[in-house]
Motif scaffolding. Structure first.
Motif: not given
Length: 343
Positions: A146-154, A201-213
């Motif tokens: 997302x706009x080079x500010x956040x990423x969700x990766x698998x 594995x209970x992997x949920x994806x790799x969250x990169x960036x400053x996310x509020x979850x």
């Protein structure tokens, strides 16, 4: 699934939705993009792709079907299929290629220098596991940017990092068979450490960036909207790893994505079936509507013993049919939002 199969005339290679045949009798190999179709099944979560087997004689190849001529076949350098698509503020990118080799294949591999270390050695260094799954697709990656500010990766590496390497409660015949199979490779008893041989594995994806979850109950995935026959702008499916548990079942992690004009939907699924013992599934769903500033992430854990199912055919049914039948043991619904940047 991405795979390479030996035949009498050559090698048939699946790379993403492209199947490539390498003729061992010639120095060049030919590629044809197969036709694809989407088939609606269970909220379209598990759409199917048809990859037709294309054995193309060299004389029939057109210029668009030819790829770079190579001298000899080097399986260590099979092509990586890579695509990137932009949907508004989102860039969705995927990479796919062949399975990870079963041993180090680089003559100049430096295990002390990560920059010069082959991918097989990187996996063994970073993962505290005595053995990897039969098939690891180390180059298969799906990323939502997302706009080079956040990423969700698998990816496979981060997923396998969540596999436990301690002792397991499951003590059945196939665990002993697995151990004996490892001994046949030359490993000693001391080298074979206890670990989760189901690769759960209970992997949920790799969250990169400053996310509020935060956990959320007022916003849910709109499954009714997903049922609609909307135009699909993009679809892809990647297997991250798979193991047949020494012919005693299957453990598989896969991720699927589809993009519509109004948003996208991702399903990450770990599926485990141990023959005559149990079935387990960990699902992570990512749902986003482009006109909203948040993402919904739904996480479900399911598990049941085979003997608890009334239908004995549950062991041979496709995943998409079996998973809804498995009792839900844990569920979580989250809202993900990128924190606003200052200034």
């Amino acid at each position: 699934m991405n795979n390479a199969f030996q035949s009498t005339s050559g090698i048939l290679i699946n790379v993403g939705v492209t199947r490539k045949h390498i003729d061992l009798n010639h120095s060049d190999f030919i590629v044809r993009q197969p036709s694809t179709y989407l088939e609606d099944k269970r909220l379209n979560e598990y759409s199917s792709l048809e990859a037709k087997q294309c054995w193309i004689p060299q004389r029939q190849a057109s210029e668009t079907e030819m790829v770079n001529v190579i001298s000899g076949i080097d399986l260590a350098r099979l092509p990586v299929n890579e695509e990137e698509h932009k949907f508004g503020a989102w860039n969705i990118k995927f990479k796919s290629s062949h399975i990870l080799h079963s041993k180090c294949i680089e003559a100049e591999c430096s295990k002390d220098d990560s920059a010069k270390c082959c991918i097989f050695c990187k996996f063994n260094q970073e993962l505290d596991l005595p053995h990897l799954p039969d098939m690891v697709f180390a180059n298969n990656v799906l990323s939502l940017n997302y706009k080079n500010s956040g990423r969700i990766e698998f990816n496979a590496m981060d997923a396998l990092k969540k596999v436990r390497n301690g002792k397991m409660n499951l003590k059945i015949a196939c665990s002993q068979e697995w151990k004996e199979a490892r001994l046949s490779t030359g490993l000693t008893e001391k080298e074979i450490l206890p670990f989760d041989w189901t690769f759960t594995t209970d992997y949920q994806g790799t969250v990169i960036g400053d996310w509020l979850i935060e956990e959320c109950k007022d916003e849910q995935i709109d499954y009714e909207r997903l049922k609609q026959k909307d135009k699909i702008l993009f679809f892809n499916e990647l297997t991250l790893f798979e193991d047949e548990l020494h012919d005693n079942g299957i453990a598989q992690l896969s991720v699927k994505v589809r993009v519509m004009e109004w948003g996208f939907f991702v399903l990450l699924r770990f599926f485990l079936r141990i023959d005559n013992v149990l079935i387990r599934a960990f699902d992570t769903r990512i749902y986003h509507e482009f006109d909203k500033d948040f993402i919904i992430r739904e996480i479900n854990a399911r598990e049941a013993k085979i003997c608890d199912f009334k239908d004995p055919s549950v062991s041979i049914k496709p995943q998409a049919e079996v998973v809804p039948l498995i009792p839900l043991i844990e569920s979580k619904n989250e809202k993900m939002r990128l924190k606003p940047t200052e200034g």
